[in-house]
Design an enzyme around this catalytic site. Structure first.
Site, PDB file in Angstrom:
ATOM      1  N   ARG A  75      -0.560  -9.384  10.587  1.00  0.00           N
ATOM      2  CA  ARG A  75       1.282  -8.896  11.330  1.00  0.00           C
ATOM      3  C   ARG A  75       1.840 -10.141  10.799  1.00  0.00           C
ATOM      4  NH1 ARG A  75       0.043  -4.982   9.721  1.00  0.00           N
ATOM      5  NH2 ARG A  75      -2.364  -5.904   8.633  1.00  0.00           N
TER       6      ARG A  75
ATOM      7  N   LYS B 235       0.937  -1.457   0.136  1.00  0.00           N
ATOM      8  CA  LYS B 235      -0.438  -0.131   0.144  1.00  0.00           C
ATOM      9  C   LYS B 235       0.356   0.889   0.096  1.00  0.00           C
ATOM     10  CE  LYS B 235      -1.375   0.860   4.359  1.00  0.00           C
ATOM     11  NZ  LYS B 235      -1.457   2.012   4.867  1.00  0.00           N
ATOM     12  N   THR B 236       2.060   1.395   0.632  1.00  0.00           N
ATOM     13  CA  THR B 236       2.279   3.042   0.994  1.00  0.00           C
ATOM     14  C   THR B 236       3.287   2.834   0.203  1.00  0.00           C
ATOM     15  OG1 THR B 236       2.655   2.275   3.207  1.00  0.00           O
ATOM     16  CG2 THR B 236       4.462   3.904   3.024  1.00  0.00           C
TER      17      THR B 236
ATOM     18  N   ASP C 252      -3.711   7.983   3.040  1.00  0.00           N
ATOM     19  CA  ASP C 252      -3.770   7.143   2.931  1.00  0.00           C
ATOM     20  C   ASP C 252      -4.688   6.888   3.981  1.00  0.00           C
ATOM     21  OD1 ASP C 252      -2.814   4.509   3.828  1.00  0.00           O
ATOM     22  OD2 ASP C 252      -1.131   5.788   4.763  1.00  0.00           O
ATOM     23  N   GLU C 253      -5.148   4.841   4.113  1.00  0.00           N
ATOM     24  CA  GLU C 253      -6.100   4.431   5.361  1.00  0.00           C
ATOM     25  C   GLU C 253      -7.195   5.130   5.213  1.00  0.00           C
ATOM     26  OE1 GLU C 253      -4.781   2.407   6.959  1.00  0.00           O
ATOM     27  OE2 GLU C 253      -2.968   2.472   7.743  1.00  0.00           O
TER      28      GLU C 253
ATOM     29  N   GLN D  38      -9.500  -3.802   7.191  1.00  0.00           N
ATOM     30  CA  GLN D  38      -8.226  -3.305   8.067  1.00  0.00           C
ATOM     31  C   GLN D  38      -8.755  -2.275   9.071  1.00  0.00           C
ATOM     32  OE1 GLN D  38      -4.043  -3.210   8.127  1.00  0.00           O
ATOM     33  NE2 GLN D  38      -4.593  -3.903   5.722  1.00  0.00           N
TER      34      GLN D  38
END
Length: 716
Positions: free
Chosen positions: A604, A35-36, A220-221, A251
């Site tokens: 994670r 994503k980043t 973002d997010e 998420q």
DNA sequence: CATACAGACATAAAC
DNA sequence: TGTCTGTATG
């Protein structure tokens, strides 16, 4: 800059997102799908290929950490400094706007920001002033209420009381609170967003100016945005805008602080012709871990739909350990950790995750006993420490004498003879003349209405602050900070402490000087250095217990684990009532959010996951019997492996709950009622079918063994 | 005014 | 059960 460096390292989906045409774009990015990377490469693409100037980009994140990571990665990719890029948190960017347009936003030029603790103090002061009882008006609840309204973008006059008296009074209180903030020239976090929104709503010319400038918005997010943040985005984007947002509905774990996953759905509707890209290839975890995570999240409704996959190996099965109690659980985890050290794992590659902070203690104790360095996330951050906030309060008074919260904080710190009665008199005077505490103090001294001793103490304080201001006016920021910590008497005050904590506090105050020295000034900031430092301190409150142990086992809640990854993950306390938490179990929305939290936890892990739960757990002083978390049942059996077979345990260990036979079975910890013995809890269970006996601990009648078929127990 | 003790409270936490 | 806060006290 070569286009291939931007595009080549990407997979197909990532490339589709990065090179997407100028259209509203929604990137559904699963955990560990890069994503980043997509955001960073998209920015590089816009600059290098589309030929945009960095000045035309606005990139928004939720944490300072995410913002600075994005900066670093852009710098690494493009090899250019990003100082002048508008990359930041919603609050940081709102703040930046309001500093420029403070006048149009109807704020005082030197307005200060309050953190949540300041806000709570403010509410307490207002309760006192309005003579309301804190037992009836719980400060935390009021704070919650006010923030919830602000999250929705609502001023008091737009909040509906629903015909509810108490709610009506809350709204009244909210009004008073607003006035009190305005009188002291302070704003809380929510106010930053609200003012920024209103600025754009009320001043079309300013909005137009920014719309014309920020042709590209990146978020973002996105699943974490709340109503007001989304409204603000829509305003900046306008109908012609082409925002590029990245998020993952699976998420979304911050509903409780105002986040609206629905914004993901709304985006498609609000921006016509939205281009949707799904990033589903995962580069982090083994297939087994992903399959388990997929199987769990599948149980949620109204998902946008996404299924993580990997080219990698299935990997090891997910391990499940049934602990006797929380101590046994911790010991198991520590034993495993030691095993993995032998296999070459570093401490920092291992994470112990739990649902609530209270669970960390037992792990800390066990790690300490085993001599394994660890690091606990969460807790007080640097700029939130009491001694730091004291020093900041002096600095804030230098910048703005009307800052009442700061005034109250330090009038008598270190003690200079300003007692409760004196402060009370000043408060009363301030209310009477509708002024700040500072000005009320000046008046009260000249009116001579206080005993001489109190008057003198007060004027000593006024002189001190005025002196700090005039003495340091010409100094560089860090000298000013050093001077203030010393001349205010704070250093001496903690030196007198004699205890270790006093020593540590002085160290922190010295660290504050270094922080001031290291402050990187914003290029186009029009703020004086002190004001900028004060804002920085609130908006970026620093790390919590940061470098305590550089290489230590990582202990944290599932919430703080979001966005991180570890080769080895222990997911602990998987008991119904603890995870999913009792308070979320009853409503569907709450339960689904817990499930997403579980999904976040699992994803994670890179290589191995251990799930643990305790059959009994001492929590808040009393013993609890927990059932295995329902999320364990949602993982397909073939992906799970039990660590300890039935051997040493006296009662059945993990049993899937979703079989017919077990649906009628009584579980350990079940509350039951007997017509004669009253209420009790099932402690143990043996036998099967009609021979099944259960041991029940009755509240009044004590512990008894009963045959289920005869006992006629009522489940509660 | 610092310390001791009693009482409340305990989901998650960025800005 | 352990921690933190507010208040009573010497």
């Amino acid at each position: 800059m070569d286009v291939t460096t931007i595009v080549d390292p990407l997979n197909d989906a990532q490339r589709e997102a990065v090179t997407a045409p100028k259209r509203p774009t929604l990137v559904l990015a699963g955990a560990g799908s890069g994503k980043t990377r997509v955001l960073v490469h998209r920015i590089a693409w816009l600059i290098c290929v589309e030929g945009l100037s960095p000045q035309q980009l606005l990139a928004v994140t939720f944490t300072n950490k995410a913002a600075s990571e994005m900066r670093q990665r852009i710098e690494a990719l493009l090899g250019v400094p990003t100082r002048h890029f508008w990359i930041g948190t919603f609050h940081g960017l709102a703040h930046r706007l309001l500093r420029i347009h403070w006048h149009e936003a109807d704020l005082a030029e030197g307005f200060q920001i309050m953190d949540s603790e300041d806000q709570l103090r403010m509410i307490r002061r207002l309760l006192k002033r309005l003579e309301l009882d804190e037992n009836e008006w719980i400060p935390r609840e009021i704070q919650w209420f006010i923030n919830a309204q602000k999250d929705e973008g609502l001023r008091p006059d737009r909040v509906n009381d629903d015909g509810d008296l108490k709610r009506g009074q809350m709204i009244e209180f909210y009004k008073h609170y607003e006035k009190m903030c305005a009188d002291s020239s302070v704003v809380d976090f929510g106010e930053l967003l609200l003012r920024a929104l209103e600025l754009f709503k009320n001043k079309p010319d300013i909005l137009e100016q920014y719309r014309a400038r920020f042709h590209h918005l990146l978020v973002d997010e996105f699943q974490d945005t709340n109503t007001i943040q989304y409204q603000w985005l829509k305003l900046v984007a306008g109908t012609e805008g082409t925002p590029f947002v990245v998020g993952d509905d699976d998420q979304s774990i911050y509903r409780w602080r105002g986040a609206r996953v629905e914004n993901l759905h709304l985006f498609e509707k609000d921006f016509k012709g939205t281009h949707i890209v799904r990033l589903e290839q995962n580069y982090r975890s083994t297939a087994n871990i992903l399959n388990a995570a997929n199987a769990i999240i599948k149980n949620n409704s109204s998902r946008l739909g996404k299924k993580l996959w990997t080219e990698g190996d299935p990997g090891e099965p997910i391990m499940l350990y049934t602990a006797f109690n929380e101590r046994d659980e911790a010991e198991f985890v520590i034993n495993r950790i030691e095993d993995y050290f032998g296999q070459g794992y570093k401490r920092s590659e291992i994470a112990v995750l739990y649902r609530s902070n209270a669970q960390s203690r037992i792990f800390e104790e066990s790690l300490l006993a085993a001599g394994i360095p660890y690091r606990v996330y969460g807790g007080l951050r640097f700029f939130e420490r009491a001694e730091i906030k004291d020093a900041l309060a002096y600095l804030r008074l230098i910048a703005n004498r009307d800052d009442d919260p700061s005034f109250e904080r330090v009038v008598n710190k270190p003690s200079r003879g300003v007692g409760a009665r004196t402060i009370e008199a000043v408060r009363a005077h301030a209310v009477r003349q509708d002024s700040s505490l500072w000005r009320a103090t000046i008046a009260i001294i000249s009116d001579n209405e206080l005993p001489k001793r109190s008057s003198r103490a007060l004027s000593k304080f006024l002189q001190l602050v005025n002196g700090l201001d005039s003495d340091t006016g010409e100094m560089p920021l860090h000298d000013q900070v050093r001077y203030v910590t010393e001349a205010s008497g704070l250093i001496a005050h903690h030196g007198r402490d004699g205890q270790m904590s006093g020593e540590a506090r002085i160290e922190n105050l010295k660290e504050l000087v270094s922080a001031a020295l290291g402050l990187i000034r914003n290029d186009d900031s029009e703020l004086p250095p002190l004001a900028e430092f004060l804002s920085y301190a609130v908006l970026e409150s620093g790390e919590g217990q940061a470098e305590a142990d550089e290489d230590g086992v990582q202990l944290m809640t599932l919430h703080s684990a979001k966005g991180l990854e570890f080769p080895l993950v222990f997911l602990c306390g998987l008991e119904d009532g603890l995870f999913p938490h009792q308070r979320s179990i009853s409503d569907v929305g709450g339960l689904e959010e817990e499930r997403r939290l579980c999904y976040v936890g699992l994803t994670r892990a890179q290589k191995r996951v251990f799930l643990t739960y305790a059959e009994r757990r001492r929590l808040y002083g009393s013993e609890n019997f927990g059932l295995p978390s329902r999320f364990i049942d949602e993982i397909p059996q073939e992906l799970l492996e039990e660590v300890r077979p039935a051997l040493s345990v006296s009662r059945p260990i993990y049993r899937p709950k979703n079989t017919l036979e077990d649906a009628v079975a009584i579980d350990i910890g079940q509350r039951v009622r007997h017509h004669k013995f009253g209420d009790g809890v099932v402690l143990n269970c043996e036998g099967s079918g009609s021979h099944t006996r259960v041991q029940v601990n009755f509240e009044r009648a004590g512990t008894k063994w009963l045959v289920i078929t005869y006992a006629n127990l009522e489940l509660m």
